[in-house]
Design an enzyme around this catalytic site. Structure first.
Site, short mmCIF file in Angstrom:
data_model
loop_
_atom_site.label_atom_id
_atom_site.label_comp_id
_atom_site.label_asym_id
_atom_site.label_seq_id
_atom_site.Cartn_x
_atom_site.Cartn_y
_atom_site.Cartn_z
N LEU A 112 83.59 62.83 114.47
CA LEU A 112 83.85 61.66 113.65
C LEU A 112 85.05 60.95 114.25
O LEU A 112 85.97 61.59 114.76
CB LEU A 112 84.18 62.06 112.20
CG LEU A 112 83.06 62.51 111.27
CD1 LEU A 112 83.63 62.82 109.89
CD2 LEU A 112 81.97 61.47 111.16
N ASP A 113 85.03 59.62 114.18
CA ASP A 113 86.20 58.87 114.63
C ASP A 113 87.43 59.33 113.86
O ASP A 113 87.33 59.74 112.69
CB ASP A 113 86.00 57.37 114.39
CG ASP A 113 84.84 56.80 115.19
OD1 ASP A 113 84.40 57.46 116.15
OD2 ASP A 113 84.37 55.70 114.84
N ARG A 114 88.58 59.22 114.48
CA ARG A 114 89.83 59.66 113.84
C ARG A 114 90.01 59.03 112.46
O ARG A 114 90.46 59.68 111.51
CB ARG A 114 91.03 59.31 114.72
CG ARG A 114 92.37 59.77 114.15
CD ARG A 114 93.53 59.06 114.83
NE ARG A 114 93.78 59.55 116.17
CZ ARG A 114 94.69 60.48 116.46
NH1 ARG A 114 95.43 61.01 115.50
NH2 ARG A 114 94.88 60.85 117.70
N VAL A 157 87.77 58.00 110.36
CA VAL A 157 86.66 58.22 109.43
C VAL A 157 86.80 59.58 108.74
O VAL A 157 87.27 60.55 109.34
CB VAL A 157 85.31 58.14 110.18
CG1 VAL A 157 84.14 58.43 109.24
CG2 VAL A 157 85.14 56.75 110.80
N ARG A 176 79.89 51.12 113.34
CA ARG A 176 80.87 50.04 113.26
C ARG A 176 80.46 48.86 114.14
O ARG A 176 80.55 47.69 113.74
CB ARG A 176 82.24 50.57 113.65
CG ARG A 176 82.71 51.70 112.75
CD ARG A 176 83.85 52.51 113.36
NE ARG A 176 85.08 51.73 113.43
CZ ARG A 176 86.21 52.21 113.96
NH1 ARG A 176 86.23 53.44 114.45
NH2 ARG A 176 87.30 51.46 113.99
#
Length: 215
Positions: A47-49, A51, A150
């Site tokens: 997961l993106d930081r 998120v 995104r």
């Protein structure tokens, strides 16, 4: 650490915003090893930081190998919830693009077509509710590209609320993207396993508390 489930092979937990999902100092694997006292914790998806939401980690090398193979074969289901600006033209549908990555800007862009650095990206979505020109959408990833959700939504003028990288709007809140559902085959029992968790009713999520309560 907010654990949803743990046994000797896997740990399912909530990754907070701002914490790395990968095995780096202060990242989730390190925190899980400390919390559970286990010598092994390996990440199998990311997961993106910024998120938050559900993640599963492997607590053995064999479990990591099995889960990674499920992901490679598209047998591992990942669904997300997001709050976006605007409303898609269709209440449900598919987004299919070619995405390229700019390593200098650390951003993903929709490319005009296939190419050396452009990979196909596919997701499906459904609109669950709309309020104040915002929409709550449920998203199923078919592919797993960096910043895929995104980039694909922002390219259609539907940026995620709170997305400082892909939106010019100042929402004054963290990004409204949440890992909501994971479904996979347990690496030891071989049983179909599923976990769901909705985001807390804070920020833009609070506008959709009724819709979220029905999931």
């Amino acid at each position: 650490m907010d654990f949803i489930y743990a046994d000797k092979r896997i740990a399912v937990c909530i990754k907070p915003s701002g914490v790395l999902s990968t095995d780096e100092p202060g990242g989730m694997p390190e925190l899980i090893r400390k919390a559970l006292g286990t010598p092994c914790c390996r990440s199998v998806h990311r997961l993106d930081r910024v998120v938050s939401g559900l993640m599963v980690y492997a607590l053995s090398a064999r479990a990591a190998s099995i889960l990674s193979e499920e992901i490679r074969k598209n047998e591992f289901t990942k669904e997300y919830l997001a709050v976006i600006h605007g409303t898609p033209d269709s209440p449900e549908g598919e987004m299919r693009d070619y995405l390229s990555r700019d390593p200098k800007e650390k951003k993903t862009f929709v490319a005009p077509g296939p190419g050396k650095d452009a990979r196909e990206a596919v997701l499906s979505y459904s609109v669950l509710a709309s309020e104040n020109d915002l929409s709550l959408v449920r998203i199923k990833l078919i592919t797993g590209r960096t910043h895929q959700i995104r980039a694909q939504f922002s390219s259609r003028a539907l940026p995620l609320v709170g997305d400082r990288k892909y939106s010019s709007l100042d929402d004054g809140c963290p990004i409204a993207l949440w890992s909501y559902r994971l479904a996979f085959t347990h690496p030891e029992s071989g049983e179909k396993t599923e976990f769901r968790k909705t985001p807390p009713p804070e920020g833009p999520w609070a506008l959709f508390e009724d819709a979220l309560s029905k999931l």
